[in-house]
Design a protein around this motif. Sequence first.
Motif, PDB file in Angstrom:
ATOM      1  N   ALA A  99      15.935   0.599  -4.010  1.00 11.93           N
ATOM      2  CA  ALA A  99      14.610   0.045  -3.895  1.00 11.93           C
ATOM      3  C   ALA A  99      14.765  -1.381  -3.312  1.00 11.93           C
ATOM      4  O   ALA A  99      16.419  -2.115  -4.016  1.00 11.93           O
ATOM      5  CB  ALA A  99      13.816   0.100  -4.372  1.00 11.93           C
ATOM      6  N   ASP A 100      14.365  -2.047  -3.202  1.00 14.43           N
ATOM      7  CA  ASP A 100      14.742  -3.685  -2.303  1.00 14.43           C
ATOM      8  C   ASP A 100      15.672  -4.011  -2.516  1.00 14.43           C
ATOM      9  O   ASP A 100      16.613  -4.773  -2.937  1.00 14.43           O
ATOM     10  CB  ASP A 100      14.429  -4.396  -3.984  1.00 14.43           C
ATOM     11  CG  ASP A 100      12.993  -3.960  -4.632  1.00 14.43           C
ATOM     12  OD1 ASP A 100      11.381  -4.592  -3.613  1.00 14.43           O
ATOM     13  OD2 ASP A 100      12.272  -3.013  -4.880  1.00 14.43           O
ATOM     14  N   LEU A 101      16.099  -3.265  -1.082  1.00 12.54           N
ATOM     15  CA  LEU A 101      17.475  -4.070  -0.355  1.00 12.54           C
ATOM     16  C   LEU A 101      17.541  -5.013   0.207  1.00 12.54           C
ATOM     17  O   LEU A 101      18.178  -5.409   0.341  1.00 12.54           O
ATOM     18  CB  LEU A 101      18.096  -2.266   0.693  1.00 12.54           C
ATOM     19  CG  LEU A 101      16.963  -0.864   0.167  1.00 12.54           C
ATOM     20  CD1 LEU A 101      17.689  -0.504   1.884  1.00 12.54           C
ATOM     21  CD2 LEU A 101      17.854  -0.496  -0.643  1.00 12.54           C
ATOM     22  N   HIS A 102      15.999  -5.544   0.541  1.00 12.26           N
ATOM     23  CA  HIS A 102      15.840  -6.798   1.116  1.00 12.26           C
ATOM     24  C   HIS A 102      17.479  -7.462   2.348  1.00 12.26           C
ATOM     25  O   HIS A 102      17.563  -8.557   1.677  1.00 12.26           O
ATOM     26  CB  HIS A 102      15.597  -8.024   0.146  1.00 12.26           C
ATOM     27  CG  HIS A 102      14.431  -8.054  -0.672  1.00 12.26           C
ATOM     28  ND1 HIS A 102      13.770  -8.694  -0.054  1.00 12.26           N
ATOM     29  CD2 HIS A 102      14.198  -7.376  -1.530  1.00 12.26           C
ATOM     30  CE1 HIS A 102      11.675  -8.266  -1.136  1.00 12.26           C
ATOM     31  NE2 HIS A 102      12.576  -7.609  -2.054  1.00 12.26           N
ATOM     32  N   LEU A 103      17.038  -6.491   2.759  1.00 15.80           N
ATOM     33  CA  LEU A 103      18.345  -6.429   3.782  1.00 15.80           C
ATOM     34  C   LEU A 103      18.378  -8.046   4.431  1.00 15.80           C
ATOM     35  O   LEU A 103      16.954  -8.744   4.964  1.00 15.80           O
ATOM     36  CB  LEU A 103      18.816  -5.748   5.199  1.00 15.80           C
ATOM     37  CG  LEU A 103      18.912  -4.014   3.819  1.00 15.80           C
ATOM     38  CD1 LEU A 103      18.917  -2.754   5.357  1.00 15.80           C
ATOM     39  CD2 LEU A 103      20.095  -4.081   3.427  1.00 15.80           C
TER      40      LEU A 103
ATOM     41  N   VAL B  75       7.226   5.311  -4.055  1.00 15.11           N
ATOM     42  CA  VAL B  75       6.489   4.267  -3.939  1.00 15.11           C
ATOM     43  C   VAL B  75       6.954   2.912  -4.227  1.00 15.11           C
ATOM     44  O   VAL B  75       7.498   2.661  -5.603  1.00 15.11           O
ATOM     45  CB  VAL B  75       5.114   5.202  -4.743  1.00 15.11           C
ATOM     46  CG1 VAL B  75       5.219   4.969  -6.508  1.00 15.11           C
ATOM     47  CG2 VAL B  75       4.183   3.996  -4.210  1.00 15.11           C
ATOM     48  N   HIS B  76       6.677   2.044  -3.481  1.00 14.81           N
ATOM     49  CA  HIS B  76       6.859   0.544  -4.026  1.00 14.81           C
ATOM     50  C   HIS B  76       5.427  -0.280  -4.830  1.00 14.81           C
ATOM     51  O   HIS B  76       4.112  -0.036  -4.361  1.00 14.81           O
ATOM     52  CB  HIS B  76       6.809   0.009  -2.545  1.00 14.81           C
ATOM     53  CG  HIS B  76       7.183  -1.729  -3.264  1.00 14.81           C
ATOM     54  ND1 HIS B  76       8.619  -1.650  -2.791  1.00 14.81           N
ATOM     55  CD2 HIS B  76       7.066  -2.391  -2.593  1.00 14.81           C
ATOM     56  CE1 HIS B  76       8.617  -2.936  -2.834  1.00 14.81           C
ATOM     57  NE2 HIS B  76       7.865  -3.593  -2.797  1.00 14.81           N
ATOM     58  N   CYS B  77       5.862  -0.088  -5.971  1.00  9.43           N
ATOM     59  CA  CYS B  77       4.356  -0.554  -7.008  1.00  9.43           C
ATOM     60  C   CYS B  77       4.535  -1.004  -8.158  1.00  9.43           C
ATOM     61  O   CYS B  77       5.440  -1.813  -8.038  1.00  9.43           O
ATOM     62  CB  CYS B  77       3.359   0.675  -7.221  1.00  9.43           C
ATOM     63  SG  CYS B  77       4.016   1.745  -8.184  1.00  9.43           S
TER      64      CYS B  77
ATOM     65  N   GLY C 246       9.339   1.310  -6.692  1.00 11.43           N
ATOM     66  CA  GLY C 246      10.214  -0.351  -6.516  1.00 11.43           C
ATOM     67  C   GLY C 246       9.571  -1.190  -6.704  1.00 11.43           C
ATOM     68  O   GLY C 246       7.937  -1.095  -6.033  1.00 11.43           O
ATOM     69  N   HIS C 247       9.852  -2.689  -5.936  1.00 13.81           N
ATOM     70  CA  HIS C 247       9.118  -3.672  -6.820  1.00 13.81           C
ATOM     71  C   HIS C 247       9.643  -4.236  -6.910  1.00 13.81           C
ATOM     72  O   HIS C 247       9.549  -5.924  -7.645  1.00 13.81           O
ATOM     73  CB  HIS C 247       7.573  -3.265  -6.398  1.00 13.81           C
ATOM     74  CG  HIS C 247       6.639  -4.569  -6.460  1.00 13.81           C
ATOM     75  ND1 HIS C 247       6.792  -6.051  -5.082  1.00 13.81           N
ATOM     76  CD2 HIS C 247       5.635  -4.850  -6.743  1.00 13.81           C
ATOM     77  CE1 HIS C 247       6.087  -6.312  -5.307  1.00 13.81           C
ATOM     78  NE2 HIS C 247       5.668  -6.568  -6.229  1.00 13.81           N
ATOM     79  N   ILE C 248       9.184  -4.139  -8.194  1.00 15.31           N
ATOM     80  CA  ILE C 248      10.732  -4.834  -9.694  1.00 15.31           C
ATOM     81  C   ILE C 248      12.164  -5.523  -9.805  1.00 15.31           C
ATOM     82  O   ILE C 248      12.856  -3.922  -9.238  1.00 15.31           O
ATOM     83  CB  ILE C 248       9.752  -4.593 -10.863  1.00 15.31           C
ATOM     84  CG1 ILE C 248       8.735  -4.665 -10.501  1.00 15.31           C
ATOM     85  CG2 ILE C 248      10.934  -4.994 -12.030  1.00 15.31           C
ATOM     86  CD1 ILE C 248       7.619  -4.583 -12.240  1.00 15.31           C
TER      87      ILE C 248
HETATM   88 MN   LIG Z   1      11.332  -6.705  -3.142  1.00 16.75          MN
END
Ligand SMILES: [Mn+2]
Length: 380
Positions: free
Chosen positions: A10-14, A157-159, A189-191
């Motif tokens: 999660a949170d790859l932030h490519l 889910v992103h939460c 994902g998210h944290i």
């Molecule tokens: Mn993120």
Amino acid sequence: MRGFRFVHCADLHLGSRFKDFLPDDPGEAGRSSLESFSAIVDMALAEGASFMVISGDVFDRRNALPSTRLFFSKEAERAGIPIFVSKGNHDSERPWDRYIPFPRNVRVFGAEPETVKIRVNGIDVDVTGVSFASRYEGRNLAAMLRGDPGTFTVACVHCDVEEADEGHPNAVCSLSDLMDKDVDYWALGHIHRRRVMSERPYVVYPGNIQGRGFKESGPKGAYLVSVSDDRVSRLTFVPTQSVQWKEVSVDSGSVDENELAEILAEDSSPTDVVSLTVKGKGALADSAFHDAEGLKERLGRKAHVRIARIESRTDVPEDGIRSAGESLMEGGRDAVEAAVLSHRVIRDHAHAVGSMTGKELKAAVRDAVEGLERAMEDRL
Ligand SMILES: [Mn+2]
């Protein structure tokens, strides 16, 4: 035993850049998130993973370019396995999205819950998910998902799980919303800090895949999840970061420079970037204070790590400062000028002290002592 493996990240932030400065190669900042994702694809292939779930923030909203999307598409195609994506707060649509399609093995969940039934190694698996509808998601997305009691279910889910007490409130839910939903593995994902919030069922934040600064220090990567007989049998964190941010704190009273070099060298990699804090008094604290650049260079050479910054925190007792200030004031102009001249940063401006009246000089020293005391109170 019937089983399979899948990868959760999660949170790859490519495309994301670093928030702290990297000493010798600023170019690494742009590449690092991409390299980490490539390493995750390599790992998925090497471990024979059957599918991958990506729980949002695939791209970095501010920095991702069309080339970043193209990179993701090509790597996803190279992975070759089904990839499920739930969009997060960084994944709103970009003008170039429709010109750079994802390959057919990538399935992006829509803004309403969907369940995809797949068959891996002869076993039925449900992957259920829902995406952010916009940058700020007011709905409780996680509460909208549920599984099938007879089928191994992964929910993607992103939460923001309240109990995690981190991250910006977006798609907020509580841990109890995730219980008794017939979901076997909540892929969240998210944290950005990795954490397993529950094992019954599994509620997992893998964290982001590449730290962007000292606030995101330590190893970063993805989880490899092993499932056998319809249950999670093993959860393995696989670090894939291309640069690792590390915070190291030592007490000058108990280690010397060579011992510190050994501590730094221990399971270090040339891609580590270190923020060093030296506490207490002693030779090490003295070099950290008076010769930080020299210490940085020597430790870097001995321990084969890059040191981005050195902070020294010597707790001088308060009355010590006051008496230092008093003796400075008693010594008069000569003592103040000598103190200014002995300081390597301000000595070039010593002539400014010469132009002050005695009264101004005294007031300046008194202010400095009070300021120092206040600053120390904040720290202690
Ligand atoms: Mn993120």
